[in-house]
Design a protein around this motif. Structure first.
Motif, PDB file in Angstrom:
ATOM      1  N   ALA A   5       0.837  -1.202   0.000  1.00  0.00           N
ATOM      2  CA  ALA A   5       0.000   0.000   0.000  1.00  0.00           C
ATOM      3  C   ALA A   5       0.874   1.255   0.000  1.00  0.00           C
ATOM      4  O   ALA A   5       0.616   2.216  -0.732  1.00  0.00           O
ATOM      5  N   ARG A   6       1.928   1.242   0.805  1.00  0.00           N
ATOM      6  CA  ARG A   6       2.822   2.399   0.866  1.00  0.00           C
ATOM      7  C   ARG A   6       3.650   2.526  -0.417  1.00  0.00           C
ATOM      8  O   ARG A   6       3.885   3.639  -0.901  1.00  0.00           O
TER       9      ARG A   6
ATOM     10  N   ALA B 198      -1.881  10.829  -1.659  1.00  0.00           N
ATOM     11  CA  ALA B 198      -1.855   9.698  -0.726  1.00  0.00           C
ATOM     12  C   ALA B 198      -2.892   8.642  -1.092  1.00  0.00           C
ATOM     13  O   ALA B 198      -3.015   7.621  -0.411  1.00  0.00           O
ATOM     14  N   GLY B 199      -3.623   8.875  -2.169  1.00  0.00           N
ATOM     15  CA  GLY B 199      -4.735   7.999  -2.526  1.00  0.00           C
ATOM     16  C   GLY B 199      -4.350   6.576  -2.860  1.00  0.00           C
ATOM     17  O   GLY B 199      -5.167   5.660  -2.707  1.00  0.00           O
ATOM     18  N   GLY B 200      -3.113   6.355  -3.316  1.00  0.00           N
ATOM     19  CA  GLY B 200      -2.699   4.989  -3.618  1.00  0.00           C
ATOM     20  C   GLY B 200      -2.772   4.099  -2.388  1.00  0.00           C
ATOM     21  O   GLY B 200      -3.160   2.924  -2.474  1.00  0.00           O
ATOM     22  N   TYR B 201      -2.404   4.649  -1.241  1.00  0.00           N
ATOM     23  CA  TYR B 201      -2.503   3.886   0.012  1.00  0.00           C
ATOM     24  C   TYR B 201      -3.962   3.533   0.294  1.00  0.00           C
ATOM     25  O   TYR B 201      -4.286   2.394   0.647  1.00  0.00           O
ATOM     26  N   THR B 202      -4.831   4.498   0.107  1.00  0.00           N
ATOM     27  CA  THR B 202      -6.251   4.292   0.383  1.00  0.00           C
ATOM     28  C   THR B 202      -6.863   3.254  -0.549  1.00  0.00           C
ATOM     29  O   THR B 202      -7.616   2.377  -0.111  1.00  0.00           O
ATOM     30  N   TRP B 203      -6.532   3.333  -1.834  1.00  0.00           N
ATOM     31  CA  TRP B 203      -7.102   2.371  -2.783  1.00  0.00           C
ATOM     32  C   TRP B 203      -6.666   0.942  -2.463  1.00  0.00           C
ATOM     33  O   TRP B 203      -7.482   0.011  -2.537  1.00  0.00           O
ATOM     34  N   VAL B 204      -5.404   0.740  -2.110  1.00  0.00           N
ATOM     35  CA  VAL B 204      -4.937  -0.617  -1.818  1.00  0.00           C
ATOM     36  C   VAL B 204      -5.614  -1.164  -0.557  1.00  0.00           C
ATOM     37  O   VAL B 204      -5.982  -2.340  -0.488  1.00  0.00           O
TER      38      VAL B 204
ATOM     39  N   PHE C 182      -4.762   7.087   5.526  1.00  0.00           N
ATOM     40  CA  PHE C 182      -5.940   6.654   4.774  1.00  0.00           C
ATOM     41  C   PHE C 182      -6.885   7.828   4.516  1.00  0.00           C
ATOM     42  O   PHE C 182      -7.376   8.013   3.395  1.00  0.00           O
ATOM     43  N   ILE C 183      -7.141   8.632   5.545  1.00  0.00           N
ATOM     44  CA  ILE C 183      -8.066   9.763   5.388  1.00  0.00           C
ATOM     45  C   ILE C 183      -7.458  10.835   4.489  1.00  0.00           C
ATOM     46  O   ILE C 183      -8.163  11.447   3.668  1.00  0.00           O
ATOM     47  N   ASP C 184      -6.153  11.054   4.606  1.00  0.00           N
ATOM     48  CA  ASP C 184      -5.488  11.959   3.661  1.00  0.00           C
ATOM     49  C   ASP C 184      -5.709  11.464   2.231  1.00  0.00           C
ATOM     50  O   ASP C 184      -5.912  12.264   1.304  1.00  0.00           O
ATOM     51  N   GLY C 185      -5.655  10.147   2.066  1.00  0.00           N
ATOM     52  CA  GLY C 185      -5.881   9.565   0.752  1.00  0.00           C
ATOM     53  C   GLY C 185      -7.290   9.810   0.249  1.00  0.00           C
ATOM     54  O   GLY C 185      -7.491  10.093  -0.944  1.00  0.00           O
TER      55      GLY C 185
END
Length: 304
Positions: free
Chosen positions: A143-144, A156-162, A182-185
């Motif tokens: 995710a990171r 930061a959305g890539g972390y959230t999507w994963v 996650f929320i930043d994402g």
């Protein structure tokens, strides 16, 4: 391959195989037939744990995935930048015997071919759960890594999507989540992709998929509540229209194996869920005698 399994392997797909035989050098047709085998394989298997699945079903699942590999193998090296070929291979390696590093590498290749598409990121997160082919450490790492590689597109959305589907299906993954990241994402996704579809997807996910989840894991439930609280700012700042089907799917955890008897009734249930949640979010405005109207600038309270 035993005769019974071989017969089931071809059942319902003979015509596809005939077309493939007539176009043996066509990678598009090969991928279509391979993906059909993959879909049939998952239909045989379902999503239960291996020890809960009848042996006959597992054998059919394995046979279809082996056949899918045989079909696409000649094209993997010939078309290394074809999203269709890479996606098909990626789907195939998530079958029986998948290895964590191989699956992560395949998903990385697929994601990098089109970093604007979040679907492979979501699928990778799910398949890196321990119940499939990964571990919690591997999930967090990928995710990171995905967030770093796609930062120029998603922030930061890539972390959230994963993490998106993984944390909705696994309490430990949810409890381990880096919540601020996650929320930043979530915010970055909506800033960089401010479409009604995305706004409905994230709002429904926060309100229904995460907001309705309850477990015996206190930390996971705390995380869920924090994510559910994001519903209000997403709705107030980003919702311009309702997409009922998204809300309906969110209520069922975006289950791809869900059997829908009536699309109309299913969409109606999503609309009812969305309106119920909206009514609660805007209860003070409604109590003051206003109606809530969706505009291109977002929901507005209009005196009635």
């Amino acid at each position: 391959m035993e005769t019974g399994v071989a017969k089931e392997l071809l059942n319902g797909i003979e015509d596809f195989e005939h077309v493939l035989a007539e176009n043996a050098d066509n990678h598009v047709i090969a991928c279509i037939v391979a993906q059909t085998h993959i879909d049939i394989g998952w239909a045989w298997r379902g999503t239960a744990c291996d020890d809960e699945i009848p042996l006959r079903n597992l054998e059919a699942f394995n046979a279809h995935f082996e056949r899918a590999y045989d079909i696409i193998a000649p094209f993997i090296d010939r078309f290394p930048t074809s999203p269709l070929v890479v996606a098909t291979h990626c789907a195939q390696v998530t079958g029986a015997g998948g290895k964590t590093h191989k699956i992560a590498d395949q998903y990385e290749r697929l994601i990098d071919l089109n970093q604007h598409n979040p679907r492979p990121m979501r699928a990778m997160g799910s398949h890196l759960l321990p119940r499939w082919f990964g571990s919690y450490d591997q999930l967090e790492l990928e995710a990171r890594r995905t967030a770093a590689r796609t930062e120029h597109i998603w922030g930061a959305g890539g972390y959230t999507w994963v993490q998106f589907d993984a944390i909705s299906n696994d309490d430990v993954a949810c409890a381990n989540l880096d919540l601020p990241f996650f929320i930043d994402g979530l915010r970055d996704i909506l800033t960089r992709c401010p479409t009604p579809h995305t706004a409905n997807l994230l709002a429904a996910y926060c309100a229904n998929t995460m907001g309705q989840g309850v477990s015996e894991n206190e930390q996971a439930d705390h995380i869920r509540r924090q994510i559910a609280d994001c519903t209000e700012w997403i709705v107030r700042e980003h919702i311009t229209e309702l997409h009922p089907m998204i809300w309906a799917h969110a209520a069922h955890g975006f289950d791809n194996n869900l059997h829908i008897r009536s699309p109309q009734k299913f969409a109606a249930s999503g609309r009812d869920d969305a309106l119920r949640i909206m009514a609660n979010l805007f209860k003070s405005e409604i109590a003051a005698g206003n109606s809530i109207v969706f505009t291109p600038e977002g929901p507005r309270a209009i005196a009635t």
